[in-house]
Design a protein around this motif. Structure first.
Motif, short mmCIF file in Angstrom:
data_model
loop_
_atom_site.label_atom_id
_atom_site.label_comp_id
_atom_site.label_asym_id
_atom_site.label_seq_id
_atom_site.Cartn_x
_atom_site.Cartn_y
_atom_site.Cartn_z
N ALA A 128 14.71 9.11 -55.76
CA ALA A 128 16.07 8.77 -55.31
C ALA A 128 16.05 7.68 -54.25
CB ALA A 128 16.76 10.02 -54.78
N GLU A 129 15.08 7.74 -53.35
CA GLU A 129 14.98 6.70 -52.33
C GLU A 129 14.65 5.36 -52.96
OE1 GLU A 129 12.65 5.93 -48.10
OE2 GLU A 129 11.51 6.51 -49.89
N HIS A 130 13.76 5.37 -53.95
CA HIS A 130 13.37 4.12 -54.61
C HIS A 130 14.55 3.49 -55.33
CE1 HIS A 130 10.41 1.39 -56.52
NE2 HIS A 130 11.26 1.43 -57.55
N VAL A 131 15.36 4.32 -56.00
CA VAL A 131 16.48 3.81 -56.78
C VAL A 131 17.66 3.46 -55.88
CG1 VAL A 131 18.14 4.34 -58.61
CG2 VAL A 131 15.75 5.07 -58.83
N TYR A 132 17.90 4.27 -54.85
CA TYR A 132 19.07 4.06 -53.98
C TYR A 132 18.62 3.85 -52.53
CZ TYR A 132 21.48 5.67 -58.14
OH TYR A 132 21.94 5.81 -59.43
N ASP A 133 18.61 4.91 -51.74
CA ASP A 133 18.16 4.78 -50.36
C ASP A 133 17.73 6.15 -49.84
OD1 ASP A 133 20.49 6.22 -49.44
OD2 ASP A 133 21.63 4.35 -49.48
N ARG A 135 18.98 8.24 -47.53
CA ARG A 135 19.97 9.30 -47.40
C ARG A 135 20.28 9.93 -48.75
NH1 ARG A 135 23.08 11.02 -43.43
NH2 ARG A 135 22.45 9.28 -42.09
N VAL A 136 20.37 9.13 -49.78
CA VAL A 136 20.59 9.68 -51.13
C VAL A 136 19.40 10.55 -51.52
CG1 VAL A 136 20.87 9.10 -53.57
CG2 VAL A 136 22.08 7.78 -51.83
N GLY A 137 18.20 10.13 -51.13
CA GLY A 137 17.02 10.93 -51.43
C GLY A 137 17.08 12.30 -50.79
N VAL A 138 17.48 12.36 -49.52
CA VAL A 138 17.60 13.65 -48.85
C VAL A 138 18.66 14.51 -49.52
CG1 VAL A 138 18.23 14.78 -46.67
CG2 VAL A 138 16.78 12.74 -46.64
N CYS A 139 19.80 13.92 -49.84
CA CYS A 139 20.88 14.67 -50.48
C CYS A 139 20.46 15.18 -51.86
CB CYS A 139 22.13 13.79 -50.61
SG CYS A 139 22.94 13.43 -49.04
N ALA A 140 19.71 14.37 -52.62
CA ALA A 140 19.26 14.80 -53.94
C ALA A 140 18.35 16.01 -53.84
CB ALA A 140 18.54 13.66 -54.64
N VAL A 141 17.44 16.01 -52.87
CA VAL A 141 16.53 17.14 -52.69
C VAL A 141 17.30 18.41 -52.32
CG1 VAL A 141 14.69 18.06 -51.22
CG2 VAL A 141 14.54 15.74 -52.11
N LEU A 349 21.80 12.85 -59.13
CA LEU A 349 21.86 11.61 -58.36
C LEU A 349 23.30 11.11 -58.13
CD1 LEU A 349 18.73 9.64 -59.62
CD2 LEU A 349 18.99 11.09 -57.61
N PRO A 350 24.20 11.20 -59.13
CA PRO A 350 25.58 10.80 -58.83
C PRO A 350 26.21 11.64 -57.72
CG PRO A 350 25.24 10.85 -61.20
CD PRO A 350 24.02 11.46 -60.57
N LEU A 351 25.94 12.95 -57.73
CA LEU A 351 26.46 13.81 -56.68
C LEU A 351 25.81 13.48 -55.34
CD1 LEU A 351 26.51 17.26 -58.52
CD2 LEU A 351 28.41 15.68 -58.17
N ALA A 352 24.51 13.17 -55.38
CA ALA A 352 23.80 12.83 -54.14
C ALA A 352 24.37 11.55 -53.54
CB ALA A 352 22.31 12.68 -54.42
N ARG A 353 24.69 10.58 -54.37
CA ARG A 353 25.28 9.34 -53.87
C ARG A 353 26.63 9.60 -53.22
NH1 ARG A 353 25.53 4.45 -57.91
NH2 ARG A 353 25.93 3.40 -55.92
N ALA A 354 27.43 10.46 -53.86
CA ALA A 354 28.74 10.78 -53.29
C ALA A 354 28.58 11.53 -51.96
CB ALA A 354 29.55 11.60 -54.28
#
Length: 388
Positions: A128-133, A135-141, A349-354
């Motif tokens: 998630a961090e590689h694709v987005y950033d 914070r999105v990585g933390v939220c995805a986990v 990932l869409p939910l993590a981005r939101a």
């Protein structure tokens, strides 16, 4: 969620530091789930240790580790449940753990699952961090941790091990580390049948990369050596085990399908699952469950479509699409479908981005509430029907 802070620049130290909030949050959620399970089990007079290590599929993995392959159960209706249905990597690790430590096979399996769940969380963060950033990585986990059936991540099952291998293989693909991606895909193929989805993701990404290179450099018709090696290695685990089962059963390349048929497990594209849902609409109480299942399937499809629209990388879309299709299209064990979807983490990932766009204090409240509900559901579930 608190301020993520900054990390030092050395690559290895920086990688650990960047992932630290995600791993700490993940460990906290799993701890809440386990404490809730212990309290619920104490009230019911059941053993949380037994629920986590010695029921359902955990028993089958332990038997493989202890006795090897060849054990089967013949049911009164003629079905044959063979332990050949269970791929070997987790039992191998259980056997190694029992040989190298004082742990039993079951406890070694629990240790493997615990370590693998942390590795999976880190891999999800890395992707998630590689694709987005970050914070999105933390939220995805954290979203993966608070899934309703997240307690399975803490069981002596193969879901955590498989997700760890799949996530890091996908990360290696995204980073262009083809040999690493192939090796991890091969190990994923030794873990669960759905390892074919990881292999497909590696192959799709490699072919797409080759086509891009050909267009950029038309004179170069030979793929780079490392990419070719990754493609060759990726299917070896799954293919090797399936062919070995076919040889052992004397039924050739399709022997593994016969083993699965003994469990009444196959693939029909979702027809049996659709009939199962339709059967819920025979009475009012069960109709509510039917509506819930339809909403759940619609949500999964919607999340995948959003991922496509948000242009997730090709290997993630291929992997998620196949994991989802295999889970929803299986012909049996309908109660297992949420568990079978656990490895499909790119759906989150869409939910993590939101969630990453929400203020940290509000996202912490949301995740905390969902974690509490997930912990209660997990304790209720394992003390009831549990994962088939």
């Amino acid at each position: 969620m608190t301020d993520l802070g900054t990390c030092p620049t050395p690559p290895r130290t920086g990688a650990v530091c960047r992932a630290a909030p995600a791993l700490a949050g993940y460990a906290a959620v799993r701890a809440v789930g386990l404490v809730t399970l212990a309290l619920w089990s104490a009230a019911r007079g059941t053993s949380p240790h037994t629920l986590l290590t010695a029921r359902w599929d955990s028993l089958w993995y332990t038997r493989v580790a202890e006795l090897g392959y060849g054990y089967e159960v013949r049911l009164p209706n003629g079905d044959v449940h063979s332990n050949l249905a269970f791929f070997p990597l987790l039992p191998w690790l259980e056997r190694a753990g029992a040989a190298l430590t004082p742990l039993s096979y079951a406890d070694a399996g629990l240790l493997v699952a615990t370590l693998a769940s942390l590795a999976a969380a880190w891999g999800i963060f890395a992707v998630a961090e590689h694709v987005y950033d970050r914070r999105v990585g933390v939220c995805a986990v954290l979203l993966w941790a608070v899934l309703p059936v997240g307690i399975v991540q803490s069981m002596a099952y193969s879901e955590s091990l498989f997700t760890a291998l799949a996530a890091w293989s996908l990360y290696a693909v995204l980073a262009g580390r083809w040999v690493t991606a192939g090796v991890l895909a091969s190990l994923a193929g030794l873990t669960r049948p759905v390892g074919a989805a990881v292999v497909a993701a590696v192959w799709a990404a490699a072919l797409a990369s080759h086509i891009r290179d050909r267009r950029a450099h038309p004179a170069s018709g030979v793929p780079p050596f490392r990419r070719a090696i990754g493609m060759l290695v990726a299917p070896l685990g799954a293919a090797g085990y399936v062919l070995w089962v076919g040889h052992r059963t004397g039924k050739g390349p399709f022997g593994y399908l016969d083993v699965q048929a003994g469990w009444r497990n196959g693939f029909d594209g979702g027809y049996a699952f659709a009939r199962f849902i339709a059967g819920k609409f025979t009475s009012f109480p069960s109709a509510l469950a039917g509506v819930g299942l339809i909403v759940g399937v619609a949500l999964i499809v919607w999340l995948y479509v959003v991922g496509v629209r948000q242009r997730q990388p090709l290997p993630l879309l291929v992997y998620t699409g196949l994991v989802t299709a295999l889970a929803l299209g299986a012909t049996s064990y309908f109660g297992s479908k949420p568990r079978l979807l656990l490895p499909a983490f790119p759906l989150l990932l869409p939910l993590a981005r939101a969630l990453a766009r929400v203020r940290p204090s509000r996202s912490a409240v949301i995740l905390g509430g969902v974690a509490a509900v997930s912990a209660l559901y997990g304790a209720f579930w394992l003390n009831g029907s549990g994962p088939p």
